[in-house]
Design a protein around this motif. Structure first.
Motif, PDB file in Angstrom:
ATOM      1  N   LEU A 172       0.831  -1.198   0.000  1.00  0.00           N
ATOM      2  CA  LEU A 172       0.000   0.000   0.000  1.00  0.00           C
ATOM      3  C   LEU A 172       0.868   1.252   0.000  1.00  0.00           C
ATOM      4  O   LEU A 172       0.588   2.222  -0.724  1.00  0.00           O
ATOM      5  CB  LEU A 172      -0.936  -0.013   1.204  1.00  0.00           C
ATOM      6  N   THR A 173       1.930   1.246   0.773  1.00  0.00           N
ATOM      7  CA  THR A 173       2.854   2.385   0.795  1.00  0.00           C
ATOM      8  C   THR A 173       3.453   2.614  -0.589  1.00  0.00           C
ATOM      9  O   THR A 173       3.573   3.759  -1.051  1.00  0.00           O
ATOM     10  CB  THR A 173       3.972   2.138   1.818  1.00  0.00           C
ATOM     11  N   ALA A 174       3.819   1.533  -1.264  1.00  0.00           N
ATOM     12  CA  ALA A 174       4.390   1.655  -2.606  1.00  0.00           C
ATOM     13  C   ALA A 174       3.387   2.250  -3.586  1.00  0.00           C
ATOM     14  O   ALA A 174       3.749   3.059  -4.453  1.00  0.00           O
ATOM     15  CB  ALA A 174       4.861   0.290  -3.094  1.00  0.00           C
ATOM     16  N   ALA A 175       2.115   1.860  -3.467  1.00  0.00           N
ATOM     17  CA  ALA A 175       1.087   2.400  -4.361  1.00  0.00           C
ATOM     18  C   ALA A 175       0.898   3.892  -4.135  1.00  0.00           C
ATOM     19  O   ALA A 175       0.699   4.661  -5.081  1.00  0.00           O
ATOM     20  CB  ALA A 175      -0.227   1.656  -4.155  1.00  0.00           C
ATOM     21  N   ILE A 176       0.953   4.312  -2.876  1.00  0.00           N
ATOM     22  CA  ILE A 176       0.803   5.733  -2.571  1.00  0.00           C
ATOM     23  C   ILE A 176       1.997   6.539  -3.083  1.00  0.00           C
ATOM     24  O   ILE A 176       1.866   7.710  -3.442  1.00  0.00           O
ATOM     25  CB  ILE A 176       0.590   5.916  -1.056  1.00  0.00           C
ATOM     26  N   LYS A 177       3.136   5.889  -3.169  1.00  0.00           N
ATOM     27  CA  LYS A 177       4.342   6.547  -3.692  1.00  0.00           C
ATOM     28  C   LYS A 177       4.553   6.285  -5.176  1.00  0.00           C
ATOM     29  O   LYS A 177       5.620   6.596  -5.721  1.00  0.00           O
ATOM     30  CB  LYS A 177       5.562   6.062  -2.908  1.00  0.00           C
ATOM     31  N   ALA A 178       3.565   5.743  -5.847  1.00  0.00           N
ATOM     32  CA  ALA A 178       3.710   5.382  -7.258  1.00  0.00           C
ATOM     33  C   ALA A 178       4.107   6.600  -8.095  1.00  0.00           C
ATOM     34  O   ALA A 178       3.543   7.693  -7.930  1.00  0.00           O
ATOM     35  CB  ALA A 178       2.406   4.791  -7.790  1.00  0.00           C
ATOM     36  N   PRO A 179       5.058   6.435  -9.009  1.00  0.00           N
ATOM     37  CA  PRO A 179       5.495   7.567  -9.837  1.00  0.00           C
ATOM     38  C   PRO A 179       4.433   8.067 -10.800  1.00  0.00           C
ATOM     39  O   PRO A 179       4.579   9.145 -11.381  1.00  0.00           O
ATOM     40  CB  PRO A 179       6.708   7.000 -10.589  1.00  0.00           C
TER      41      PRO A 179
ATOM     42  N   ASP B 209      -7.953  -8.076  -4.049  1.00  0.00           N
ATOM     43  CA  ASP B 209      -9.402  -7.850  -4.016  1.00  0.00           C
ATOM     44  C   ASP B 209      -9.953  -7.415  -5.366  1.00  0.00           C
ATOM     45  O   ASP B 209      -9.248  -6.861  -6.218  1.00  0.00           O
ATOM     46  CB  ASP B 209      -9.745  -6.763  -3.000  1.00  0.00           C
ATOM     47  N   THR B 210     -11.241  -7.651  -5.524  1.00  0.00           N
ATOM     48  CA  THR B 210     -12.028  -6.983  -6.558  1.00  0.00           C
ATOM     49  C   THR B 210     -12.680  -5.779  -5.889  1.00  0.00           C
ATOM     50  O   THR B 210     -13.488  -5.928  -4.972  1.00  0.00           O
ATOM     51  CB  THR B 210     -13.109  -7.912  -7.133  1.00  0.00           C
TER      52      THR B 210
ATOM     53  N   ALA C 132      -5.249   1.778  -8.565  1.00  0.00           N
ATOM     54  CA  ALA C 132      -4.870   1.085  -9.806  1.00  0.00           C
ATOM     55  C   ALA C 132      -3.525   0.374  -9.674  1.00  0.00           C
ATOM     56  O   ALA C 132      -3.446  -0.840  -9.930  1.00  0.00           O
ATOM     57  CB  ALA C 132      -4.877   2.064 -10.979  1.00  0.00           C
ATOM     58  N   PRO C 133      -2.448   1.039  -9.262  1.00  0.00           N
ATOM     59  CA  PRO C 133      -1.188   0.297  -9.106  1.00  0.00           C
ATOM     60  C   PRO C 133      -1.219  -0.711  -7.960  1.00  0.00           C
ATOM     61  O   PRO C 133      -0.557  -1.751  -8.026  1.00  0.00           O
ATOM     62  CB  PRO C 133      -0.149   1.398  -8.859  1.00  0.00           C
ATOM     63  N   TYR C 134      -1.989  -0.419  -6.929  1.00  0.00           N
ATOM     64  CA  TYR C 134      -2.091  -1.338  -5.793  1.00  0.00           C
ATOM     65  C   TYR C 134      -2.702  -2.672  -6.212  1.00  0.00           C
ATOM     66  O   TYR C 134      -2.302  -3.744  -5.750  1.00  0.00           O
ATOM     67  CB  TYR C 134      -2.927  -0.675  -4.701  1.00  0.00           C
ATOM     68  N   LEU C 135      -3.681  -2.626  -7.128  1.00  0.00           N
ATOM     69  CA  LEU C 135      -4.400  -3.822  -7.563  1.00  0.00           C
ATOM     70  C   LEU C 135      -3.878  -4.377  -8.883  1.00  0.00           C
ATOM     71  O   LEU C 135      -4.363  -5.413  -9.353  1.00  0.00           O
ATOM     72  CB  LEU C 135      -5.887  -3.499  -7.702  1.00  0.00           C
ATOM     73  N   ALA C 136      -2.886  -3.729  -9.485  1.00  0.00           N
ATOM     74  CA  ALA C 136      -2.479  -4.038 -10.857  1.00  0.00           C
ATOM     75  C   ALA C 136      -2.052  -5.480 -11.048  1.00  0.00           C
ATOM     76  O   ALA C 136      -2.365  -6.100 -12.066  1.00  0.00           O
ATOM     77  CB  ALA C 136      -1.361  -3.096 -11.291  1.00  0.00           C
TER      78      ALA C 136
ATOM     79  N   ALA D 160       0.274   0.186 -18.017  1.00  0.00           N
ATOM     80  CA  ALA D 160       0.751  -0.880 -17.128  1.00  0.00           C
ATOM     81  C   ALA D 160       0.231  -0.687 -15.712  1.00  0.00           C
ATOM     82  O   ALA D 160      -0.193  -1.640 -15.052  1.00  0.00           O
ATOM     83  CB  ALA D 160       2.273  -0.928 -17.134  1.00  0.00           C
ATOM     84  N   ALA D 161       0.256   0.543 -15.230  1.00  0.00           N
ATOM     85  CA  ALA D 161      -0.213   0.821 -13.871  1.00  0.00           C
ATOM     86  C   ALA D 161      -1.718   0.651 -13.746  1.00  0.00           C
ATOM     87  O   ALA D 161      -2.230   0.397 -12.655  1.00  0.00           O
ATOM     88  CB  ALA D 161       0.182   2.239 -13.461  1.00  0.00           C
ATOM     89  N   TYR D 162      -2.441   0.753 -14.873  1.00  0.00           N
ATOM     90  CA  TYR D 162      -3.908   0.715 -14.856  1.00  0.00           C
ATOM     91  C   TYR D 162      -4.456  -0.558 -15.487  1.00  0.00           C
ATOM     92  O   TYR D 162      -5.629  -0.620 -15.859  1.00  0.00           O
ATOM     93  CB  TYR D 162      -4.467   1.953 -15.574  1.00  0.00           C
ATOM     94  N   ARG D 163      -3.645  -1.606 -15.571  1.00  0.00           N
ATOM     95  CA  ARG D 163      -4.094  -2.807 -16.273  1.00  0.00           C
ATOM     96  C   ARG D 163      -5.197  -3.558 -15.540  1.00  0.00           C
ATOM     97  O   ARG D 163      -5.897  -4.372 -16.142  1.00  0.00           O
ATOM     98  CB  ARG D 163      -2.924  -3.742 -16.545  1.00  0.00           C
ATOM     99  N   ALA D 164      -5.392  -3.287 -14.254  1.00  0.00           N
ATOM    100  CA  ALA D 164      -6.466  -3.959 -13.508  1.00  0.00           C
ATOM    101  C   ALA D 164      -7.806  -3.254 -13.647  1.00  0.00           C
ATOM    102  O   ALA D 164      -8.821  -3.755 -13.161  1.00  0.00           O
ATOM    103  CB  ALA D 164      -6.094  -4.037 -12.024  1.00  0.00           C
ATOM    104  N   VAL D 165      -7.822  -2.096 -14.318  1.00  0.00           N
ATOM    105  CA  VAL D 165      -9.035  -1.268 -14.349  1.00  0.00           C
ATOM    106  C   VAL D 165     -10.027  -1.762 -15.399  1.00  0.00           C
ATOM    107  O   VAL D 165      -9.667  -2.011 -16.554  1.00  0.00           O
ATOM    108  CB  VAL D 165      -8.677   0.205 -14.617  1.00  0.00           C
ATOM    109  N   ARG D 166     -11.258  -1.907 -14.959  1.00  0.00           N
ATOM    110  CA  ARG D 166     -12.388  -2.150 -15.844  1.00  0.00           C
ATOM    111  C   ARG D 166     -13.387  -1.025 -15.612  1.00  0.00           C
ATOM    112  O   ARG D 166     -13.296  -0.288 -14.636  1.00  0.00           O
ATOM    113  CB  ARG D 166     -13.035  -3.508 -15.538  1.00  0.00           C
TER     114      ARG D 166
END
Length: 267
Positions: A29-36, A64-65, A81-85, A112-118
């Motif tokens: 989660l920390t990494a997702a919040i720091k996502a570039p 999760d979904t 998006a990056p957290y769930l990617a 790539a960062a948004y590949r989990a998004v529908r």
């Protein structure tokens, strides 16, 4: 049970209190919040919106979904998006293609960062371009500062919205609500049109839909907010609806006082 902003108050019977702090904030989660891929303007809002503590409180896991209701420009989507990617799914659920344009632009820029998004339509519509979120498939549904919009529209869509969010979730799934909080005491400020909602109103809509209130957190509370501005909650940052008038005073107050409520769909 008040012991500061970073305090988790579980109000259902038999549940005690626990300090939230960084509890449950994982490295992922920390990494997702720091996502570039996050934008600087959105990062600047982190001290007011506490995304790490908020998402940890709601129990969002990278497998999760998750459904994000009305993501608008995608402030939380930039984190989710990056957290769930890698292992999860994120539905961006909006009222129309126009309402999802902000998220689609981010996905196009950094796929790539948004590949989990529908994409899904919310509220559901038989003529919508995107389908509804399939019933009983979501682990978590999240809505940030939207309940007043459902009340304030041309028609009151609030109960229908909570009913549809209930239907999306698996039994045992979580609904996380962050909303501008109006004090319960009677006063001159009108609920919904001011941008604020009473906690009791939000709980009533959720309960009628079938949810159980599991816990609440004060992580997004702001005692400096007096709730009584001429142009409602939009007077405060980041909106500054009054322009430069009293801007320094509103900046010192910060973003609005918010309730953070965790509901569960019974198994």
């Amino acid at each position: 049970m008040r012991s500061g902003h970073l305090m988790l108050a579980c109000i259902t019977l038999g549940i005690g209190t626990a300090a939230i702090g960084q509890q449950g904030v994982t490295p992922a989660l920390t990494a997702a919040i720091k996502a570039p891929t996050r934008t600087p303007a959105n990062i600047a809002r982190d001290p007011y919106r506490h995304p790490a503590q908020t998402l940890a409180f709601f129990g969002v896991k990278p497998t999760d979904t998750v459904v994000e209701i009305w993501p608008s420009g995608g402030w939380y989507t930039e984190i989710l998006a990056p957290y769930l990617a890698a292992r999860g799914t994120l539905y961006a659920a909006g009222p129309s293609d126009k309402g999802l344009a902000g998220v689609k632009a981010k996905q196009a820029a950094t796929p790539a960062a948004y590949r989990a998004v529908r994409y899904a339509t919310f509220p559901t519509s038989t003529t919508a371009a995107a389908p509804a979120v399939p019933a009983g498939t979501a682990d978590v549904v999240l809505t940030f500062r939207n309940v007043h919009n459902w009340r304030f529209g041309a028609t009151d869509q609030t109960q229908a919205a909570f009913d549809q969010m209930f239907a999306m979730l698996k039994p045992g799934g979580t609904l996380g609500v962050v909303e501008h909080r109006l004090p319960e005491e009677p006063g001159p400020i009108e609920e919904a049109k001011s941008g604020y909602m009473k906690r009791s109103s939000v709980v009533a809509y959720a309960t009628k839909a079938g949810f159980k209130l599991a816990a609440e957190s004060k992580v997004n509370a702001n005692p400096r907010d007096t709730h009584d501005y001429p142009k409602g909650v939009w007077t405060l940052p980041p909106g500054y609806a009054e322009g430069d008038k009293d801007r320094a005073r509103y900046a010192a107050i910060g973003e609005s006082d918010r309730m953070t409520l965790k509901f569960v769909k019974p198994k």
